[in-house]
Design a protein around this motif. Structure first.
Motif, short mmCIF file in Angstrom:
data_model
loop_
_atom_site.label_atom_id
_atom_site.label_comp_id
_atom_site.label_asym_id
_atom_site.label_seq_id
_atom_site.Cartn_x
_atom_site.Cartn_y
_atom_site.Cartn_z
N LEU A 29 -3.18 9.97 5.82
CA LEU A 29 -3.24 9.32 4.52
C LEU A 29 -1.88 8.76 4.11
N SER A 30 -0.84 9.55 4.30
CA SER A 30 0.50 9.13 3.90
C SER A 30 0.92 7.84 4.61
N MET A 31 0.80 7.83 5.92
CA MET A 31 1.23 6.67 6.70
C MET A 31 0.21 5.54 6.60
N GLY A 32 -1.06 5.89 6.49
CA GLY A 32 -2.08 4.84 6.40
C GLY A 32 -1.94 3.99 5.15
N VAL A 33 -1.74 4.64 3.99
CA VAL A 33 -1.55 3.90 2.74
C VAL A 33 -0.29 3.06 2.82
N ARG A 34 0.78 3.66 3.29
CA ARG A 34 2.07 2.98 3.34
C ARG A 34 2.05 1.76 4.26
N HIS A 35 1.36 1.85 5.39
CA HIS A 35 1.31 0.72 6.32
C HIS A 35 0.57 -0.47 5.73
N GLY A 36 -0.27 -0.25 4.73
CA GLY A 36 -1.04 -1.35 4.17
C GLY A 36 -0.38 -2.07 3.02
N PHE A 37 0.83 -1.69 2.64
CA PHE A 37 1.46 -2.32 1.47
C PHE A 37 1.67 -3.82 1.64
N GLY A 38 1.76 -4.29 2.87
CA GLY A 38 1.92 -5.72 3.08
C GLY A 38 0.77 -6.54 2.51
N PHE A 39 -0.41 -5.95 2.40
CA PHE A 39 -1.56 -6.67 1.85
C PHE A 39 -1.40 -6.97 0.36
N TRP A 40 -0.52 -6.24 -0.30
CA TRP A 40 -0.30 -6.46 -1.73
C TRP A 40 0.80 -7.50 -2.00
N MET A 41 1.52 -7.93 -0.96
CA MET A 41 2.64 -8.84 -1.18
C MET A 41 2.22 -10.11 -1.90
N GLN A 42 1.21 -10.78 -1.40
CA GLN A 42 0.83 -12.06 -1.99
C GLN A 42 0.14 -11.91 -3.35
N PRO A 43 -0.85 -11.01 -3.51
CA PRO A 43 -1.48 -10.91 -4.84
C PRO A 43 -0.52 -10.46 -5.94
N ILE A 44 0.37 -9.51 -5.64
CA ILE A 44 1.32 -9.06 -6.66
C ILE A 44 2.33 -10.17 -6.96
N SER A 45 2.84 -10.84 -5.94
CA SER A 45 3.81 -11.92 -6.15
C SER A 45 3.21 -13.06 -6.96
N GLN A 46 1.96 -13.41 -6.66
CA GLN A 46 1.30 -14.49 -7.39
C GLN A 46 1.02 -14.08 -8.84
N GLN A 47 0.58 -12.84 -9.04
CA GLN A 47 0.25 -12.36 -10.38
C GLN A 47 1.48 -12.37 -11.29
N HIS A 48 2.63 -11.94 -10.75
CA HIS A 48 3.83 -11.81 -11.57
C HIS A 48 4.77 -13.00 -11.47
N GLY A 49 4.45 -13.96 -10.61
CA GLY A 49 5.32 -15.12 -10.44
C GLY A 49 6.61 -14.79 -9.71
N TRP A 50 6.55 -13.84 -8.74
CA TRP A 50 7.72 -13.44 -7.98
C TRP A 50 7.78 -14.20 -6.66
N THR A 51 8.99 -14.28 -6.07
CA THR A 51 9.11 -14.74 -4.69
C THR A 51 8.81 -13.57 -3.76
N ARG A 52 8.65 -13.87 -2.49
CA ARG A 52 8.42 -12.80 -1.51
C ARG A 52 9.62 -11.87 -1.42
N GLU A 53 10.79 -12.37 -1.75
CA GLU A 53 12.00 -11.55 -1.66
C GLU A 53 11.92 -10.36 -2.62
N THR A 54 11.30 -10.53 -3.80
CA THR A 54 11.21 -9.44 -4.76
C THR A 54 10.36 -8.29 -4.22
N PHE A 55 9.18 -8.62 -3.72
CA PHE A 55 8.32 -7.58 -3.17
C PHE A 55 8.96 -6.97 -1.93
N SER A 56 9.59 -7.82 -1.10
CA SER A 56 10.28 -7.31 0.09
C SER A 56 11.37 -6.33 -0.29
N MET A 57 12.10 -6.62 -1.36
CA MET A 57 13.15 -5.70 -1.80
C MET A 57 12.56 -4.37 -2.26
#
Length: 411
Positions: A29-57
């Motif tokens: 569970l720990s590693m499985g959830v963590r490995h999937g965080f990349g799927f949130w990069m685009q929806p979170i960035s689009q929702q908040h108006g961030w660049t990819r650099e913000t989520f990457s940071m």
């Protein structure tokens, strides 16, 4: 396991099967959830108006803090046992997921994600369970047991990737975080209770302190070489894991399921890679196996970049890379246990893993930074290839023979 590592107690410790099953579920569970965080990069960035650099940071900070907290968690685990820290980790994980769902201010998002998720991973992933596995498994099964533990993380990646993507698609990215937060607490806490160890009684004779163990390790060249190689492992894995979905979309593969299946395939094939790496580590010199893994990674990545890109080439790349993905973990922990023993294994694994996470921090952040500046990941791929060759070279001279301490030599 020598008498200088631990002493027997009258209280019964959990058996190896229980340790591997309970810790395996937590790591899944720990590693499985963590490995999937990349799927949130685009929806979170689009929702908040961030660049990819913000989520990457934010992901970079999470990985860095995981490394920072790793040795500290290991010190506590080696003293008080795995259960308490793992329960703390479960609640930190849930809090971190809720934080990611609710916070829309960039600096707070980055710092909170780093501290909460990073601390959670330090208490619930490989380093956290290395000590209890090393103390429970007999010497002849230790490398194999580390392989089983690493395979659990890969199984989590395989299972959780499609689940997380479906949760985002069907429930929305915020609700997906809420569901995962509840799942983490409901599964991790009961499993942590099964990992209670009896209090260790001190044996007679000289005893190595924590500070002495740290000084000994950092004065020993093979340990430093292991640290250097593990930096590369973190750089490569987290860059690919976080940026792969965006990279494929940039290259014209618009179907998000390709990235989902690719990351799931990495997890599936690393079940076998981790298991057999641990098994082979009991038969062949672990440093040579580590060197071969890093070199093979660079070859696989180079072929992927040179070949025409299609969903099928992505799947082949994922399968090949999956065999090499977390296969460094059982071998690295096995080398540490072989050199220094198991008394401070969680702590020393935490220090080595800190280097891994510094690499992770730089890899995931640099990917976002260079992409923002150049509009391409090409430069980062070149760095990934060069570092793989470097890691292959630094692992070759490592000796895994037990260190001879002055007190033991005189006995």
């Amino acid at each position: 396991m020598s008498k200088t590592d631990i002493a027997m107690t009258t209280q019964r410790a959990p058996d190896l099967k229980t340790v591997l099953l309970a810790s395996g579920i937590v790591i899944t569970l720990s590693m499985g959830v963590r490995h999937g965080f990349g799927f949130w990069m685009q929806p979170i960035s689009q929702q908040h108006g961030w660049t990819r650099e913000t989520f990457s940071m934010a992901m970079a900070m999470q990985n860095l803090m995981w490394g920072v907290f790793g040795p500290l968690a290991g010190m506590v685990i080696d003293k008080v046992g795995t259960t308490k820290m793992m329960i703390l980790g479960a609640f930190l994980y849930a809090a971190g997921l809720l934080w990611m769902a609710l916070i829309d201010q960039p600096v707070l998002f980055i710092v909170g994600t780093g501290i909460l998720i990073g601390g959670a991973l330090a208490c619930t992933s490989f380093g956290a369970v290395s000590g209890i596995i090393g103390r429970t498994a007999p010497l002849e099964k230790r490398s194999w047991a580390f392989g089983i533990s690493s395979a659990a993380g890969s199984f989590g990646q395989f299972v959780m990737m499609p689940i997380e993507q479906q949760l985002i698609d069907r429930a929305g990215w915020q609700n997906a975080f809420y569901v995962l937060a509840a799942l983490v607490v409901l599964l991790m806490v009961p499993m942590a209770m099964k990992l209670r160890e009896p209090a260790l009684e001190q044996v007679t004779g000289p005893q190595q302190s924590i500070s002495e163990a740290i000084r000994e390790a950092f004065a020993y060249k093979p340990f430093l070489l292991l640290v250097a190689g593990y930096f590369v492992c973190g750089f490569q894995l987290v860059f690919i894991g976080v940026h792969m979905p965006a990279y494929l979309k940039d290259k014209g593969i618009m179907d998000p399921s390709v990235a989902v299946y690719a990351l799931a395939l990495i997890g599936l094939f690393n079940i076998f890679g981790s298991y057999y790496a641990g098994k082979l580590g009991g038969m062949f010199p672990k440093p040579y196996l580590l060197s071969g893994i890093y070199l093979a990674r660079s070859l696989v990545i180079a072929l992927f970049l040179l070949a025409p890109l299609s969903p099928y080439s992505v799947y082949l790349f994922a399968a090949a890379l999956g065999l090499l993905w977390l296969s460094t973990v059982p071998l690295t922990n096995g080398v540490i246990a072989g050199i220094f023993g198991v008394k401070y294994l969680s702590m020393l694994s935490g220090f080595v893993f800190f280097s891994h996470q510094v690499g992770s921090f730089i890899g995931v952040w640099l990917g976002g930074y260079i992409y923002t500046k150049t509009g391409s990941y090409n430069m980062v791929w070149g760095i990934v290839l060069g570092l793989g060759i470097f890691a292959a070279l630094v692992n070759l001279p490592i000796s895994e023979k037990p260190i001879v301490r002055a007190s033991e030599a005189a006995a």
